[in-house]
Write a protein that holds these residues in place. Structure first.
Motif, PDB file in Angstrom:
ATOM      1  N   HIS A  41       0.859  -1.184   0.000  1.00 36.03           N
ATOM      2  CA  HIS A  41       0.000   0.000   0.000  1.00 36.03           C
ATOM      3  C   HIS A  41       0.891   1.228   0.000  1.00 36.03           C
ATOM      4  O   HIS A  41       1.648   1.444   0.947  1.00 36.03           O
ATOM      5  CB  HIS A  41      -0.924   0.005   1.221  1.00 36.03           C
ATOM      6  CG  HIS A  41      -2.061  -0.958   1.123  1.00 36.03           C
ATOM      7  ND1 HIS A  41      -3.338  -0.572   0.791  1.00 36.03           N
ATOM      8  CD2 HIS A  41      -2.095  -2.309   1.278  1.00 36.03           C
ATOM      9  CE1 HIS A  41      -4.126  -1.653   0.766  1.00 36.03           C
ATOM     10  NE2 HIS A  41      -3.386  -2.707   1.062  1.00 36.03           N
ATOM     11  N   ALA A  42       0.809   2.017  -1.069  1.00 37.88           N
ATOM     12  CA  ALA A  42       1.636   3.213  -1.191  1.00 37.88           C
ATOM     13  C   ALA A  42       0.794   4.460  -0.938  1.00 37.88           C
ATOM     14  O   ALA A  42      -0.378   4.530  -1.324  1.00 37.88           O
ATOM     15  CB  ALA A  42       2.266   3.281  -2.583  1.00 37.88           C
ATOM     16  N   VAL A  43       1.400   5.453  -0.283  1.00 39.70           N
ATOM     17  CA  VAL A  43       0.733   6.722  -0.016  1.00 39.70           C
ATOM     18  C   VAL A  43       1.631   7.856  -0.484  1.00 39.70           C
ATOM     19  O   VAL A  43       2.863   7.757  -0.435  1.00 39.70           O
ATOM     20  CB  VAL A  43       0.404   6.905   1.481  1.00 39.70           C
ATOM     21  CG1 VAL A  43      -0.634   5.898   1.938  1.00 39.70           C
ATOM     22  CG2 VAL A  43       1.653   6.806   2.340  1.00 39.70           C
ATOM     23  N   THR A  44       1.003   8.936  -0.943  1.00 39.78           N
ATOM     24  CA  THR A  44       1.715  10.140  -1.348  1.00 39.78           C
ATOM     25  C   THR A  44       1.271  11.278  -0.444  1.00 39.78           C
ATOM     26  O   THR A  44       0.071  11.497  -0.260  1.00 39.78           O
ATOM     27  CB  THR A  44       1.424  10.500  -2.813  1.00 39.78           C
ATOM     28  OG1 THR A  44       1.881   9.440  -3.652  1.00 39.78           O
ATOM     29  CG2 THR A  44       2.147  11.791  -3.200  1.00 39.78           C
ATOM     30  N   SER A  45       2.247  12.009   0.118  1.00 37.78           N
ATOM     31  CA  SER A  45       1.922  13.087   1.048  1.00 37.78           C
ATOM     32  C   SER A  45       2.473  14.415   0.554  1.00 37.78           C
ATOM     33  O   SER A  45       3.620  14.512   0.114  1.00 37.78           O
ATOM     34  CB  SER A  45       2.493  12.793   2.436  1.00 37.78           C
ATOM     35  OG  SER A  45       2.189  13.862   3.315  1.00 37.78           O
ATOM     36  N   SER A  46       1.603  15.433   0.635  1.00 36.31           N
ATOM     37  CA  SER A  46       2.027  16.806   0.376  1.00 36.31           C
ATOM     38  C   SER A  46       2.037  17.605   1.671  1.00 36.31           C
ATOM     39  O   SER A  46       2.065  18.831   1.651  1.00 36.31           O
ATOM     40  CB  SER A  46       1.082  17.469  -0.630  1.00 36.31           C
ATOM     41  OG  SER A  46      -0.247  17.483  -0.120  1.00 36.31           O
ATOM     42  N   GLY A  47       1.985  16.910   2.786  1.00 40.40           N
ATOM     43  CA  GLY A  47       1.993  17.555   4.099  1.00 40.40           C
ATOM     44  C   GLY A  47       0.608  17.734   4.651  1.00 40.40           C
ATOM     45  O   GLY A  47       0.232  17.127   5.656  1.00 40.40           O
ATOM     46  N   THR A  48      -0.195  18.559   3.999  1.00 35.86           N
ATOM     47  CA  THR A  48      -1.565  18.779   4.467  1.00 35.86           C
ATOM     48  C   THR A  48      -2.511  17.683   3.988  1.00 35.86           C
ATOM     49  O   THR A  48      -3.622  17.558   4.506  1.00 35.86           O
ATOM     50  CB  THR A  48      -2.095  20.134   3.962  1.00 35.86           C
ATOM     51  OG1 THR A  48      -2.020  20.160   2.529  1.00 35.86           O
ATOM     52  CG2 THR A  48      -1.266  21.281   4.525  1.00 35.86           C
ATOM     53  N   ARG A  49      -2.073  16.896   3.021  1.00 32.77           N
ATOM     54  CA  ARG A  49      -2.929  15.841   2.481  1.00 32.77           C
ATOM     55  C   ARG A  49      -2.085  14.606   2.187  1.00 32.77           C
ATOM     56  O   ARG A  49      -1.041  14.699   1.545  1.00 32.77           O
ATOM     57  CB  ARG A  49      -3.623  16.322   1.201  1.00 32.77           C
ATOM     58  CG  ARG A  49      -4.635  15.351   0.620  1.00 32.77           C
ATOM     59  CD  ARG A  49      -5.313  15.952  -0.589  1.00 32.77           C
ATOM     60  NE  ARG A  49      -6.297  15.060  -1.174  1.00 32.77           N
ATOM     61  CZ  ARG A  49      -7.555  14.987  -0.774  1.00 32.77           C
ATOM     62  NH1 ARG A  49      -7.967  15.745   0.215  1.00 32.77           N
ATOM     63  NH2 ARG A  49      -8.406  14.158  -1.350  1.00 32.77           N
ATOM     64  N   THR A  50      -2.548  13.472   2.657  1.00 25.26           N
ATOM     65  CA  THR A  50      -1.887  12.195   2.378  1.00 25.26           C
ATOM     66  C   THR A  50      -2.944  11.229   1.890  1.00 25.26           C
ATOM     67  O   THR A  50      -3.966  11.025   2.550  1.00 25.26           O
ATOM     68  CB  THR A  50      -1.195  11.638   3.632  1.00 25.26           C
ATOM     69  OG1 THR A  50      -0.237  12.593   4.100  1.00 25.26           O
ATOM     70  CG2 THR A  50      -0.479  10.329   3.324  1.00 25.26           C
ATOM     71  N   GLU A  51      -2.714  10.620   0.738  1.00 22.39           N
ATOM     72  CA  GLU A  51      -3.713   9.746   0.139  1.00 22.39           C
ATOM     73  C   GLU A  51      -3.033   8.607  -0.607  1.00 22.39           C
ATOM     74  O   GLU A  51      -1.821   8.665  -0.862  1.00 22.39           O
ATOM     75  CB  GLU A  51      -4.609  10.543  -0.802  1.00 22.39           C
ATOM     76  CG  GLU A  51      -3.856  11.312  -1.858  1.00 22.39           C
ATOM     77  CD  GLU A  51      -4.724  12.319  -2.593  1.00 22.39           C
ATOM     78  OE1 GLU A  51      -5.931  12.380  -2.307  1.00 22.39           O
ATOM     79  OE2 GLU A  51      -4.193  13.031  -3.450  1.00 22.39           O
ATOM     80  N   PRO A  52      -3.782   7.554  -0.943  1.00 12.81           N
ATOM     81  CA  PRO A  52      -3.164   6.441  -1.687  1.00 12.81           C
ATOM     82  C   PRO A  52      -2.513   6.917  -2.974  1.00 12.81           C
ATOM     83  O   PRO A  52      -3.067   7.751  -3.690  1.00 12.81           O
ATOM     84  CB  PRO A  52      -4.359   5.511  -1.958  1.00 12.81           C
ATOM     85  CG  PRO A  52      -5.349   5.838  -0.887  1.00 12.81           C
ATOM     86  CD  PRO A  52      -5.195   7.304  -0.626  1.00 12.81           C
TER      87      PRO A  52
END
Length: 383
Positions: free
Chosen positions: A76-87
């Motif tokens: 399961h991979a997630v991408t985070s921009s700091g204020t938002r983290t999603e698959p």
């Protein structure tokens, strides 16, 4: 009430995490290893507080969690921009970091008691480890992974700071968090069911929920239920269930506790209208588990006429403080004279302690039956 299946899955994983590896594996098999992996990633992301890493705003980071279970890998991979983290979207480039973990060990570390959160095996693969220029541009991948894995360890938490970060007014507008820490910290690592009346944000469905998020973070093994007269469905998330209902309606409250089961902690931060507060207390306190806590916030309204209070009739039981003062006498009901002439109420038998602070009260539930002093101790004052 929605989210029943998800809640039961979470409850089973939390309870299994305190048992043997075999018990955890059995629960993982029943729930489904891919589903369990998704639950654990969600929990790690919640605990990571990635918004404190400023570089993410300009250069998002993708991390893959590769969980092994019975010879298979569930990624399961997630991408985070700091204020938002999603698959992370499928087909994207290789993640900046890939973390190999054992699914059973992680479930124990995330949802188990403190003594179970040690010895989690992990192996980290860095995508740009051999490319100095690429690594320099994404060097913040290191603190991102550190934050994401911090949820596998015991973590000290400052509740006042957590309140501010979560958007709760329990510190700042009020100064409740030191008292909450004193009474809640001994319960922090237990598998709990917590009910809070009042979610906040008034009629905006997406506003409020700060206290629910704070309790979710503070109690890592708890299921959190929030009740509000307005629809707050957008605020629901893993381990947080929102319910629309009115705390002035005893029938609703009865059906609610029937649905969610025994409750360990109840917090009334709802309407603060004295008739509503006293109705909720009379209805819900009997459903609190033995050893549980019932908290009432914002007791200042007990003195405000617009909220059904009074600054003149201070002992009137229709006000919140008036009722609470009346209940305090019940702590000593076995000392009433003459003996045997008082039929104890439900509160007399089960209220075992009370703690009061500015605008805040904690009530302890238990069995109040210690007995009176022996008869040979005279009830008459010596001459």
């Amino acid at each position: 009430m929605e989210a029943g299946r998800d809640t039961e899955e979470l409850r089973s994983l939390i309870l299994a995490a305190g048992g043997s590896a075999e018990q955890i594996a059995s629960t993982v098999t029943r729930v489904g290893p891919d589903r369990v992996a998704a639950i654990l990633v969600d929990e790690l992301v919640h605990r990571a507080e990635l918004g404190t890493i400023p570089q993410l705003a300009e250069r998002p980071i993708t991390v893959s969690f590769d969980f092994s279970f019975e010879g298979k890998v569930f990624a399961h991979a997630v991408t985070s921009s700091g204020t938002r983290t999603e698959p992370a979207p499928a087909g994207e480039e290789a993640p900046h970091a890939r973390v190999e973990l054992d699914l059973v060990q992680v479930n124990r570390a995330v949802f188990g008691p403190p003594g179970a959160r040690h010895g989690t095996d992990r192996r980290i693969h860095w995508r740009d480890f051999e490319d100095q220029q690429a690594l320099a541009g994404n060097m913040h991948v290191v603190p991102v992974v550190q934050h994401l894995l911090s949820g596998l360890e015991d973590q000290p938490i400052d509740l006042a700071g957590l309140s501010l970060r979560s958007g709760s007014d329990k510190w700042g507008l009020h100064y409740y968090t030191p008292h909450y820490e004193r009474h809640f910290r001994p319960l922090r690592d237990r598998p709990l069911t917590i009910l809070e009346l009042g979610i906040g944000g008034y009629d905006d469905p997406a506003a409020g929920g700060g206290s629910l998020r704070m309790w979710k973070r503070f109690f890592p093994r708890a299921l959190i239920y929030g009740v509000d007269v307005f629809d707050k469905a957008p605020l629901a998330e893993q381990r947080i269930v929102t319910v629309r209902g009115d705390q002035s309606d005893p029938a609703f409250l009865e059906s609610l506790v029937t649905d969610i089961g025994p409750v360990d902690i109840i917090i009334d931060d709802g309407s603060h209208y004295c008739p509503d507060v006293t109705t909720a207390l009379r209805t819900l306190f009997p459903h609190l588990v033995s050893g549980g806590l019932y908290v009432i916030e914002d007791l200042q309204t007990s003195y405000w006429p617009a909220y059904g209070g009074s600054s003149e009739r201070l002992n009137e039981p229709t006000t919140t403080m008036g009722l609470l003062k009346q209940l305090l006498d019940g702590l000593n009901h076995e000392e009433y004279e003459p003996a045997g002439h008082h039929e104890p109420t439900e509160f007399d038998r089960t209220l075992t302690g009370a703690h009061f602070y500015h605008n805040l009260a904690f009530l302890e539930k238990g069995r109040n039956a210690e007995g009176s002093l022996p008869g040979w101790i005279g009830r008459e004052r010596p001459a």
